[in-house]
Design an enzyme around this catalytic site. Structure first.
Site, mmCIF file in Angstrom:
data_model
loop_
_atom_site.group_PDB
_atom_site.id
_atom_site.type_symbol
_atom_site.label_atom_id
_atom_site.label_comp_id
_atom_site.label_asym_id
_atom_site.label_seq_id
_atom_site.Cartn_x
_atom_site.Cartn_y
_atom_site.Cartn_z
ATOM 1 N N ASP A 173 79.027 46.872 -8.231
ATOM 2 C CA ASP A 173 77.829 46.514 -7.463
ATOM 3 C C ASP A 173 76.607 47.252 -7.989
ATOM 4 O O ASP A 173 75.783 47.746 -7.221
ATOM 5 C CB ASP A 173 78.054 46.829 -5.985
ATOM 6 C CG ASP A 173 77.039 46.131 -5.076
ATOM 7 O OD1 ASP A 173 76.284 45.277 -5.589
ATOM 8 O OD2 ASP A 173 76.999 46.442 -3.878
ATOM 9 N N ARG B 257 68.913 48.484 -6.198
ATOM 10 C CA ARG B 257 68.991 48.931 -4.805
ATOM 11 C C ARG B 257 70.027 50.026 -4.622
ATOM 12 O O ARG B 257 70.000 50.761 -3.629
ATOM 13 C CB ARG B 257 69.334 47.743 -3.899
ATOM 14 C CG ARG B 257 70.701 47.154 -4.168
ATOM 15 C CD ARG B 257 71.042 45.961 -3.285
ATOM 16 N NE ARG B 257 72.302 45.356 -3.735
ATOM 17 C CZ ARG B 257 72.368 44.403 -4.658
ATOM 18 N NH1 ARG B 257 71.249 43.939 -5.207
ATOM 19 N NH2 ARG B 257 73.527 43.895 -5.031
ATOM 20 N N ASN B 258 70.973 50.129 -5.562
ATOM 21 C CA ASN B 258 72.060 51.096 -5.457
ATOM 22 C C ASN B 258 71.916 52.259 -6.436
ATOM 23 O O ASN B 258 72.873 53.024 -6.629
ATOM 24 C CB ASN B 258 73.402 50.399 -5.681
ATOM 25 C CG ASN B 258 73.716 49.422 -4.567
ATOM 26 O OD1 ASN B 258 73.263 49.590 -3.439
ATOM 27 N ND2 ASN B 258 74.469 48.387 -4.879
ATOM 28 N N ASP C 275 75.644 54.397 -4.227
ATOM 29 C CA ASP C 275 76.144 53.379 -3.307
ATOM 30 C C ASP C 275 77.656 53.285 -3.296
ATOM 31 O O ASP C 275 78.284 53.767 -2.378
ATOM 32 C CB ASP C 275 75.537 52.008 -3.590
ATOM 33 C CG ASP C 275 76.070 50.985 -2.593
ATOM 34 O OD1 ASP C 275 76.102 51.287 -1.398
ATOM 35 O OD2 ASP C 275 76.482 49.903 -3.023
#
Length: 234
Positions: A85, A89-90, A103
């Site tokens: 992932d 954003r992570n 994350d």
């Protein structure tokens, strides 16, 4: 996560079980500048301006961010860990502006809109996934490399959402037919060619994270040499 020890990996400080709702709370280092996505969006000259370098950041800074993510991912790969992932954003930015890959499935509720529910309760970050993951559920270093290319595109797009105008359910058909993310204005042709390699339809044609880090380091060194030479001329 407790075994991760690397300057570009967000490690685990502890777990607290004595909580108001009796759910375990994961304790992580405080990242003063939030995610790479929110950090770059806040730095834009104007909220809709993706074509000018952000306030206080240079091309070299953007390359460094990508290089630090590659270094963190190399560490995970060397330790036989697949992220699954990887996205802007992570990846988190600390007080000094250093990027740490984080994350590991902890923040999906925050960016729920960026995950596509293809069936049941499973949500998938399809805009960051290669075709072999969407078709067959394959996850390995080369699928993370595809996601890394999208993450770098986000960096040079100053936090834009990938594949603007294309819906989640249309992504597989789009990339299977040869569609790829367009070159951001701030991304030079040489670096965009590297991103295209990350999005090769054949996983074996994608570079490793070691190769990516070496190439990005060359770009970063070239940028600093240019700045030094310009300063000396002045």
């Amino acid at each position: 996560m407790k075994d991760f020890q690397h300057p570009h990996i967000l490690g685990l400080l502890g777990v607290c079980f004595d909580t108001p709702d009796n759910s375990p709370y994961i304790i992580l280092p405080f990242m003063a500048n939030g995610s790479v996505k929110t950090f770059l969006r806040a730095k834009r000259v104007h909220p809709t301006n993706f074509d000018d370098f952000p306030v206080g950041l240079t091309f070299g800074d953007l390359v460094r961010m990508c290089m630090e993510i590659a270094e963190g991912m190399k560490y995970l790969t060397d330790n036989k860990f697949v992220h699954r992932d990887l996205a802007a954003r992570n990846c988190m930015v600390n007080e000094e502006g250093m990027v740490l890959v984080g994350d590991f499935g902890l923040a999906r509720d925050v960016y729920n809109i960026e995950y596509y529910r293809s069936g049941g309760n499973t949500r998938l970050p399809v805009k960051w996934m290669p075709p072999e993951t969407m078709n067959d559920g394959i996850s390995n270093e080369k699928t993370d490399v595809w996601s890394y290319g999208v993450t770098c595109w986000e960096v040079f797009s100053l936090g834009r959402n990938p594949y603007p105008g294309i819906e989640n359910h249309e992504i597989l058909q789009h990339i299977s037919s040869g569609g790829r993310l367009k070159k951001p204005t701030l991304c030079p042709d040489k670096l965009y060619t590297l991103l295209l390699q990350c999005w090769s339809s054949l996983p074996e044609d994608r570079p490793s994270f070691t190769e990516l880090w070496v190439l990005l380091k060359e770009y970063w060194d070239e940028e600093h040499l240019y700045v030094v030479q310009s300063f000396q001329v002045q």
